[in-house]
Design a protein around this motif. Structure first.
Motif, PDB file in Angstrom:
ATOM      1  N   LEU A   1      51.509  49.182  44.537  1.00  0.00           N
ATOM      2  CA  LEU A   1      50.394  49.264  45.049  1.00  0.00           C
ATOM      3  C   LEU A   1      49.325  48.964  43.552  1.00  0.00           C
ATOM      4  CD1 LEU A   1      50.269  52.426  46.862  1.00  0.00           C
ATOM      5  CD2 LEU A   1      50.890  50.587  48.018  1.00  0.00           C
ATOM      6  N   LEU A   2      49.906  49.742  42.479  1.00  0.00           N
ATOM      7  CA  LEU A   2      49.055  49.401  40.696  1.00  0.00           C
ATOM      8  C   LEU A   2      49.112  47.856  39.904  1.00  0.00           C
ATOM      9  CD1 LEU A   2      50.400  52.531  39.513  1.00  0.00           C
ATOM     10  CD2 LEU A   2      48.000  52.350  41.238  1.00  0.00           C
ATOM     11  N   ALA A   3      50.219  46.873  41.523  1.00  0.00           N
ATOM     12  CA  ALA A   3      50.568  45.732  40.539  1.00  0.00           C
ATOM     13  C   ALA A   3      48.829  45.303  40.208  1.00  0.00           C
ATOM     14  CB  ALA A   3      51.223  45.070  41.786  1.00  0.00           C
ATOM     15  N   GLY A   4      48.725  44.441  39.015  1.00  0.00           N
ATOM     16  CA  GLY A   4      47.808  43.917  38.236  1.00  0.00           C
ATOM     17  C   GLY A   4      47.398  44.465  37.734  1.00  0.00           C
TER      18      GLY A   4
ATOM     19  N   HIS B   1      40.244  46.439  47.666  1.00  0.00           N
ATOM     20  CA  HIS B   1      40.788  45.816  47.807  1.00  0.00           C
ATOM     21  C   HIS B   1      41.148  45.532  48.538  1.00  0.00           C
ATOM     22  CE1 HIS B   1      36.950  43.043  47.241  1.00  0.00           C
ATOM     23  NE2 HIS B   1      37.635  43.516  46.063  1.00  0.00           N
ATOM     24  N   LEU B   2      42.999  46.740  48.162  1.00  0.00           N
ATOM     25  CA  LEU B   2      44.421  46.580  48.900  1.00  0.00           C
ATOM     26  C   LEU B   2      43.971  47.639  49.715  1.00  0.00           C
ATOM     27  CD1 LEU B   2      46.985  45.684  48.387  1.00  0.00           C
ATOM     28  CD2 LEU B   2      47.226  47.922  47.003  1.00  0.00           C
ATOM     29  N   VAL B   3      43.259  48.691  50.168  1.00  0.00           N
ATOM     30  CA  VAL B   3      42.703  49.237  50.911  1.00  0.00           C
ATOM     31  C   VAL B   3      41.707  49.106  51.916  1.00  0.00           C
ATOM     32  CG1 VAL B   3      41.640  52.097  51.476  1.00  0.00           C
ATOM     33  CG2 VAL B   3      43.118  51.267  49.019  1.00  0.00           C
TER      34      VAL B   3
ATOM     35  N   LEU C   1      40.969  44.857  40.457  1.00  0.00           N
ATOM     36  CA  LEU C   1      41.161  44.536  40.899  1.00  0.00           C
ATOM     37  C   LEU C   1      39.678  43.771  41.622  1.00  0.00           C
ATOM     38  CD1 LEU C   1      44.806  44.304  41.918  1.00  0.00           C
ATOM     39  CD2 LEU C   1      43.631  43.277  39.587  1.00  0.00           C
ATOM     40  N   ASP C   2      38.615  43.018  40.954  1.00  0.00           N
ATOM     41  CA  ASP C   2      37.628  42.478  42.105  1.00  0.00           C
ATOM     42  C   ASP C   2      38.791  41.386  43.056  1.00  0.00           C
ATOM     43  OD1 ASP C   2      37.925  40.188  40.740  1.00  0.00           O
ATOM     44  OD2 ASP C   2      36.547  39.578  39.670  1.00  0.00           O
ATOM     45  N   ARG C   3      37.514  40.594  44.338  1.00  0.00           N
ATOM     46  CA  ARG C   3      38.196  39.952  45.034  1.00  0.00           C
ATOM     47  C   ARG C   3      39.153  39.092  45.011  1.00  0.00           C
ATOM     48  NH1 ARG C   3      40.434  40.192  50.180  1.00  0.00           N
ATOM     49  NH2 ARG C   3      40.188  38.032  51.260  1.00  0.00           N
ATOM     50  N   THR C   4      38.561  38.352  43.805  1.00  0.00           N
ATOM     51  CA  THR C   4      39.143  37.354  43.093  1.00  0.00           C
ATOM     52  C   THR C   4      40.566  37.603  43.071  1.00  0.00           C
ATOM     53  OG1 THR C   4      37.533  35.646  42.814  1.00  0.00           O
ATOM     54  CG2 THR C   4      39.098  34.689  41.492  1.00  0.00           C
ATOM     55  N   ALA C   5      40.706  38.633  41.852  1.00  0.00           N
ATOM     56  CA  ALA C   5      41.578  39.313  40.820  1.00  0.00           C
ATOM     57  C   ALA C   5      42.832  39.552  42.384  1.00  0.00           C
ATOM     58  CB  ALA C   5      40.870  40.151  40.031  1.00  0.00           C
ATOM     59  N   HIS C   6      42.253  40.806  43.103  1.00  0.00           N
ATOM     60  CA  HIS C   6      42.910  40.908  44.135  1.00  0.00           C
ATOM     61  C   HIS C   6      43.564  39.870  45.078  1.00  0.00           C
ATOM     62  CE1 HIS C   6      44.304  43.418  47.766  1.00  0.00           C
ATOM     63  NE2 HIS C   6      43.683  42.050  48.143  1.00  0.00           N
ATOM     64  N   LEU C   7      43.406  38.716  44.826  1.00  0.00           N
ATOM     65  CA  LEU C   7      43.932  37.990  46.053  1.00  0.00           C
ATOM     66  C   LEU C   7      44.806  36.795  44.728  1.00  0.00           C
ATOM     67  CD1 LEU C   7      41.232  36.484  48.009  1.00  0.00           C
ATOM     68  CD2 LEU C   7      43.003  37.334  49.010  1.00  0.00           C
TER      69      LEU C   7
ATOM     70  N   GLU D   1      32.064  55.732  45.548  1.00  0.00           N
ATOM     71  CA  GLU D   1      31.334  55.619  46.421  1.00  0.00           C
ATOM     72  C   GLU D   1      30.930  53.925  46.147  1.00  0.00           C
ATOM     73  OE1 GLU D   1      27.127  56.094  48.743  1.00  0.00           O
ATOM     74  OE2 GLU D   1      27.626  57.491  46.853  1.00  0.00           O
ATOM     75  N   GLN D   2      31.382  53.778  44.295  1.00  0.00           N
ATOM     76  CA  GLN D   2      30.517  52.571  43.931  1.00  0.00           C
ATOM     77  C   GLN D   2      31.097  51.558  43.821  1.00  0.00           C
ATOM     78  OE1 GLN D   2      28.628  52.720  40.105  1.00  0.00           O
ATOM     79  NE2 GLN D   2      28.151  51.053  40.050  1.00  0.00           N
ATOM     80  N   SER D   3      32.650  51.866  42.941  1.00  0.00           N
ATOM     81  CA  SER D   3      33.506  50.715  43.894  1.00  0.00           C
ATOM     82  C   SER D   3      33.752  50.201  44.767  1.00  0.00           C
ATOM     83  CB  SER D   3      35.009  51.603  42.651  1.00  0.00           C
ATOM     84  OG  SER D   3      36.418  50.287  43.826  1.00  0.00           O
ATOM     85  N   VAL D   4      34.065  51.065  46.158  1.00  0.00           N
ATOM     86  CA  VAL D   4      34.391  50.457  47.223  1.00  0.00           C
ATOM     87  C   VAL D   4      32.802  49.723  47.596  1.00  0.00           C
ATOM     88  CG1 VAL D   4      34.087  50.738  49.405  1.00  0.00           C
ATOM     89  CG2 VAL D   4      35.748  52.890  47.895  1.00  0.00           C
ATOM     90  N   ARG D   5      31.759  50.581  47.290  1.00  0.00           N
ATOM     91  CA  ARG D   5      30.307  49.907  47.654  1.00  0.00           C
ATOM     92  C   ARG D   5      30.664  47.879  46.585  1.00  0.00           C
ATOM     93  NH1 ARG D   5      27.176  51.926  51.197  1.00  0.00           N
ATOM     94  NH2 ARG D   5      26.885  54.351  51.161  1.00  0.00           N
ATOM     95  N   GLU D   6      31.000  47.562  46.093  1.00  0.00           N
ATOM     96  CA  GLU D   6      31.275  46.466  45.749  1.00  0.00           C
ATOM     97  C   GLU D   6      31.793  45.691  45.859  1.00  0.00           C
ATOM     98  OE1 GLU D   6      31.784  47.581  40.725  1.00  0.00           O
ATOM     99  OE2 GLU D   6      29.754  47.826  40.744  1.00  0.00           O
ATOM    100  N   ALA D   7      33.749  46.661  46.338  1.00  0.00           N
ATOM    101  CA  ALA D   7      34.344  45.545  46.235  1.00  0.00           C
ATOM    102  C   ALA D   7      34.105  45.540  48.439  1.00  0.00           C
ATOM    103  CB  ALA D   7      35.289  46.661  46.877  1.00  0.00           C
ATOM    104  N   VAL D   8      33.110  46.446  49.427  1.00  0.00           N
ATOM    105  CA  VAL D   8      32.614  45.063  50.024  1.00  0.00           C
ATOM    106  C   VAL D   8      31.236  44.318  50.032  1.00  0.00           C
ATOM    107  CG1 VAL D   8      31.452  45.742  52.354  1.00  0.00           C
ATOM    108  CG2 VAL D   8      33.136  47.381  50.993  1.00  0.00           C
TER     109      VAL D   8
END
Length: 482
Positions: A17-20, A109-111, A27-33, A137-144
């Motif tokens: 779960l905490l990888a990276g 993004h994992l969630v 982890l933004d979307r690119t780093a997450h992938l 809230e801000q972090s999740v909105r950015e991920a969305v």
């Protein structure tokens, strides 16, 4: 806890779960992938089979089998018009637990992967992430937003930050526009949840585990942890560090990794949890079966060691008072019973005698089993467990000798935004100075020996001492004001 600092992160073995997150803070979307790879799509039967194969259970406290939730939502949807919804419970209203906060701040993004994977399998159009902290809230909105068109089906809703907000019916009520309070009724969200439709509701870590398992497959997922409880879990240690560890790891090893030890005992499962004595804490493993042998549960993963230099009785009284203030306000056991329990417990800690301890036990019995939700039961069980774990401490305090240690706030509570205040009546004050002897952390004296301020904030953990200062002021010049 709004605006509270981000928890520290740690890991036993290889992280999943905490990888990276050892290389980058979020982890933004690119780093997450780049770290986790693309998410496969699974049909309803495949997703249920995966959840069963890895024996995935909810990580929010109850430990309900996730596959059974999936089946229940699917069955309810077929019996109605087919509409379903998915809700991610990221409310985490307990200050001793920060694991879901850690995921949503650092690996959102994992969630979202787990939630969207479930939504696709169930045909759910509505996906909601419920949060209570502004930074989360801000972090999740950015991920969305980073997901572009694919993220448009996800809504992020911020609810009031309270201990009871995360209870299922409270969460759904808040998302439906009502008060975020427990309904007092046994309503299954799988039958009627968000907007009245069958809803898959689980906590943040559960969806993140599902996303990891979908990528690894059941066989690879089961290579970590116990055969009976495969995979990893997230623990919040001492209210500040989130650790990912395989199940079966020694609890003492996890504490050592975080630079601490069992001390006087370890509270497992948070403020509705149970105390382990030092020997039991050293002997236990991070697993449901191991902790059950000591009459404890992992719950939402909070692990709170009590250091040797703090007062156990004072710590427990402090948390009990906070829990009383977190009442849903909907039934007598909560509105009147919990404050009364906090009152008599504080009286016992201040030296109220053996009768005061008897009164604590009476108050616990009065609230137990009579609440509209589990909050009164959980709070009374927390106190009962503490009385059993620290009998000599509570006896010595009740009989007036005490332990001589200060309350250091080892059991984490949010800072009061509007704390009670100790107020000086200048028409009565004679400068005796007893108040500063009792409350050196609150009262400062000026050059003439009088309190330097007329109104001083009193942190919740120091409320018992403030009450003592009021009672012992020879001039009756002090009072506590909300």
């Amino acid at each position: 806890m709004t605006g509270a600092p981000s928890p520290g992160l740690g890991c036993v073995g290889a992280p999943r779960l905490l990888a990276g997150l050892d290389r980058m803070p979020r982890l933004d979307r690119t780093a997450h992938l780049g770290v986790h790879g693309q998410l496969p799509q699974l049909g309803p039967d495949e997703l249920i089979a995966l959840a069963e194969d890895i024996e995935l259970r909810g990580r929010g406290g109850a430990g309900f089998p996730f596959a059974r939730k999936l089946r229940a939502v699917s069955r309810s949807a077929r019996a109605r018009d087919g509409s379903t919804a998915v809700v991610v419970n990221g409310s985490e209203g307990e200050p001793s637990c920060l694991k879901d906060t850690a995921l949503l701040l650092h690996a959102p993004h994992l969630v979202l992967d787990g939630a969207l994977l479930s939504a696709a399998a169930l045909g759910a159009e509505d996906v909601v992430v419920a949060v209570t902290r502004t930074d989360v809230e801000q972090s999740v909105r950015e991920a969305v937003a980073e997901r572009g068109p694919a993220g448009r089906r996800v809504r992020v809703v911020r609810l009031p930050e309270r201990f009871v907000t995360g209870e299922g019916t409270a969460l759904v009520s808040g998302l439906n526009g009502g008060a975020a309070l427990p309904s007092g009724q046994k309503v299954r969200t799988s039958e009627r949840g968000l907007n009245g439709v069958p809803t898959l509701l689980s906590n943040t870590e559960t969806f993140a585990q599902l996303a990891v398992a979908a990528r690894l497959g059941a066989a690879q997922y089961r290579t970590a942890g116990l055969a009976s409880e495969p995979g990893t879990v997230l623990l919040t240690v001492a209210g500040s560090t989130v650790v990912e560890t395989p199940t079966g790891t020694s609890l003492a090893y996890v504490l050592d990794l975080c630079g601490t030890e069992p001390g006087q005992g370890v509270l497992v499962g948070g403020f509705h949890g149970r105390w382990l004595d030092p020997a039991s804490a050293r002997a236990s493993e991070v697993s449901r079966k191991s902790l059950a042998a000591f009459d404890a549960v992992l719950g939402a993963g909070a692990v709170l060691p009590l250091p040797q230099d703090t007062c156990p009785a004072g710590e427990v009284a402090r948390v009990t008072r906070w829990m009383a203030k977190e009442s849903a306000g909907q039934c007598g056991p909560c509105v009147r019973g919990l404050p009364a329990l906090a009152d008599v417990l504080e009286d016992a800690v201040r030296g109220g005698g053996a009768a005061a301890l008897d009164a604590v036990r009476t108050r616990m019995a009065v609230v137990r089993g009579r609440g509209a939700c589990s909050h009164p039961d959980g709070t009374s069980s927390f106190v009962a467990s503490a009385l059993a774990a620290f009998p000599e401490e509570f006896r010595d305090h009740a009989l007036g000798s005490g332990c001589g240690r200060r309350v250091l706030g080892a059991l984490p509570l949010p800072e009061d935004e509007n704390p009670e205040r100790l107020v000086v009546d200048w028409t009565l004050c004679k400068g005796h100075g007893l108040c500063v002897d009792i409350l050196p952390d609150v009262v400062r004296l000026d050059a003439d020996g009088y309190p330097a301020e007329a109104s001083m904030p009193v942190p919740g953990r120091l409320r018992p001492k403030a009450l003592r200062a009021v009672r012992r002021c020879p001039a009756l010049a002090l009072r506590i004001r909300e």
